[in-house]
Design a protein around this motif. Structure first.
Motif, mmCIF file in Angstrom:
data_model
loop_
_atom_site.group_PDB
_atom_site.id
_atom_site.type_symbol
_atom_site.label_atom_id
_atom_site.label_comp_id
_atom_site.label_asym_id
_atom_site.label_seq_id
_atom_site.Cartn_x
_atom_site.Cartn_y
_atom_site.Cartn_z
ATOM 1 N N GLU A 145 11.153 -1.756 -4.083
ATOM 2 C CA GLU A 145 11.769 -1.148 -2.909
ATOM 3 C C GLU A 145 13.121 -0.532 -3.239
ATOM 4 O O GLU A 145 13.473 0.522 -2.721
ATOM 5 C CB GLU A 145 11.934 -2.184 -1.802
ATOM 6 C CG GLU A 145 10.649 -2.526 -1.093
ATOM 7 C CD GLU A 145 10.874 -3.499 0.043
ATOM 8 O OE1 GLU A 145 11.678 -4.454 -0.124
ATOM 9 O OE2 GLU A 145 10.261 -3.313 1.096
ATOM 10 N N GLY A 190 7.402 8.021 -1.375
ATOM 11 C CA GLY A 190 7.026 7.077 -2.414
ATOM 12 C C GLY A 190 7.157 5.618 -2.023
ATOM 13 O O GLY A 190 7.061 4.758 -2.882
ATOM 14 N N THR A 191 7.380 5.307 -0.771
ATOM 15 C CA THR A 191 7.606 3.923 -0.374
ATOM 16 C C THR A 191 6.310 3.127 -0.362
ATOM 17 O O THR A 191 5.240 3.640 -0.040
ATOM 18 C CB THR A 191 8.243 3.828 1.017
ATOM 19 O OG1 THR A 191 7.384 4.453 1.966
ATOM 20 C CG2 THR A 191 9.607 4.469 1.051
ATOM 21 N N TRP A 192 6.423 1.865 -0.715
ATOM 22 C CA TRP A 192 5.308 0.923 -0.669
ATOM 23 C C TRP A 192 5.490 0.058 0.563
ATOM 24 O O TRP A 192 6.553 -0.507 0.784
ATOM 25 C CB TRP A 192 5.288 0.064 -1.924
ATOM 26 C CG TRP A 192 4.861 0.833 -3.121
ATOM 27 C CD1 TRP A 192 5.646 1.549 -3.964
ATOM 28 C CD2 TRP A 192 3.524 0.977 -3.590
ATOM 29 N NE1 TRP A 192 4.878 2.135 -4.933
ATOM 30 C CE2 TRP A 192 3.576 1.800 -4.735
ATOM 31 C CE3 TRP A 192 2.288 0.496 -3.154
ATOM 32 C CZ2 TRP A 192 2.435 2.142 -5.445
ATOM 33 C CZ3 TRP A 192 1.171 0.841 -3.867
ATOM 34 C CH2 TRP A 192 1.238 1.656 -4.999
ATOM 35 N N THR A 193 4.459 -0.062 1.368
ATOM 36 C CA THR A 193 4.502 -0.840 2.595
ATOM 37 C C THR A 193 3.785 -2.163 2.386
ATOM 38 O O THR A 193 2.625 -2.174 1.961
ATOM 39 C CB THR A 193 3.793 -0.071 3.730
ATOM 40 O OG1 THR A 193 4.348 1.225 3.808
ATOM 41 C CG2 THR A 193 3.939 -0.779 5.047
ATOM 42 N N THR A 209 12.711 2.830 -5.222
ATOM 43 C CA THR A 209 12.119 3.950 -4.499
ATOM 44 C C THR A 209 13.222 4.850 -3.954
ATOM 45 O O THR A 209 14.140 4.399 -3.289
ATOM 46 C CB THR A 209 11.246 3.439 -3.342
ATOM 47 O OG1 THR A 209 10.277 2.553 -3.862
ATOM 48 C CG2 THR A 209 10.555 4.579 -2.638
ATOM 49 N N SER A 241 0.834 -1.200 0.000
ATOM 50 C CA SER A 241 0.000 0.000 0.000
ATOM 51 C C SER A 241 0.870 1.252 0.000
ATOM 52 O O SER A 241 1.985 1.250 0.515
ATOM 53 C CB SER A 241 -0.926 0.024 1.216
ATOM 54 O OG SER A 241 -0.179 0.284 2.383
ATOM 55 N N ASN A 242 0.308 2.294 -0.589
ATOM 56 C CA ASN A 242 0.948 3.596 -0.623
ATOM 57 C C ASN A 242 -0.150 4.627 -0.830
ATOM 58 O O ASN A 242 -0.757 4.675 -1.896
ATOM 59 C CB ASN A 242 1.972 3.665 -1.755
ATOM 60 C CG ASN A 242 2.651 5.009 -1.848
ATOM 61 O OD1 ASN A 242 2.425 5.896 -1.049
ATOM 62 N ND2 ASN A 242 3.484 5.165 -2.853
ATOM 63 N N TRP A 243 -0.405 5.424 0.168
ATOM 64 C CA TRP A 243 -1.373 6.517 0.079
ATOM 65 C C TRP A 243 -2.728 6.056 -0.482
ATOM 66 O O TRP A 243 -3.121 6.453 -1.565
ATOM 67 C CB TRP A 243 -0.821 7.670 -0.738
ATOM 68 C CG TRP A 243 0.323 8.340 -0.070
ATOM 69 C CD1 TRP A 243 1.646 8.089 -0.266
ATOM 70 C CD2 TRP A 243 0.255 9.349 0.926
ATOM 71 N NE1 TRP A 243 2.399 8.881 0.536
ATOM 72 C CE2 TRP A 243 1.563 9.676 1.280
ATOM 73 C CE3 TRP A 243 -0.788 10.011 1.562
ATOM 74 C CZ2 TRP A 243 1.860 10.630 2.247
ATOM 75 C CZ3 TRP A 243 -0.485 10.952 2.504
ATOM 76 C CH2 TRP A 243 0.822 11.251 2.839
#
Length: 117
Positions: free
Chosen positions: A40, A48-51, A43, A23-25
């Motif tokens: 990852e 802009g990181t994806w978790t 980035t 997820s991201n925003w």
């Protein structure tokens, strides 16, 4: 079963074993676990990181945030600010449920003898 497409390499994800949902925003995207490592590395900024949502880290985060949200809603800790904190703490729980319902439940748990491309 309908397969999901990886958002990095645009190849189908065959089972949950190779799936990472991130997820991201307010966005949830499916990736292969190898492709997620590339995302990852690509980035550059923290914004802009994806978790990752699924997996051990996502499960622990969901459990802790669910406990915090329930505690803030069921008690009068911090008053109205506690209710706002509880509402914000419920966000990762909603992400995990949405990820399971819309992405993970559509894939089989494990496919034997799959050919890697």
């Amino acid at each position: 079963m309908k397969s999901k497409m990886c958002r990095y390499c645009y190849k189908p994800i065959r089972d949950r074993d190779e799936l990472v949902t991130a997820s991201n925003w307010f966005r949830i995207r499916p990736y292969h676990y190898r492709c997620f490592q590339e995302v990852e590395q690509d980035t550059k900024t923290i914004v802009g990181t994806w978790t990752p949502i699924n997996g051990p880290a996502g499960l622990v985060t969901m459990i802790l945030m669910l406990a915090l949200a329930l505690w803030m809603y069921s008690t009068n800790t911090l008053g109205v600010i506690g209710d706002i904190i509880g509402l914000l703490a419920f966000y990762p729980v909603l992400l995990r449920v949405a990820s399971f319902v819309f992405i993970e439940s559509k894939l089989p748990k494990y496919v034997e003898n799959k050919k890697y491309q």
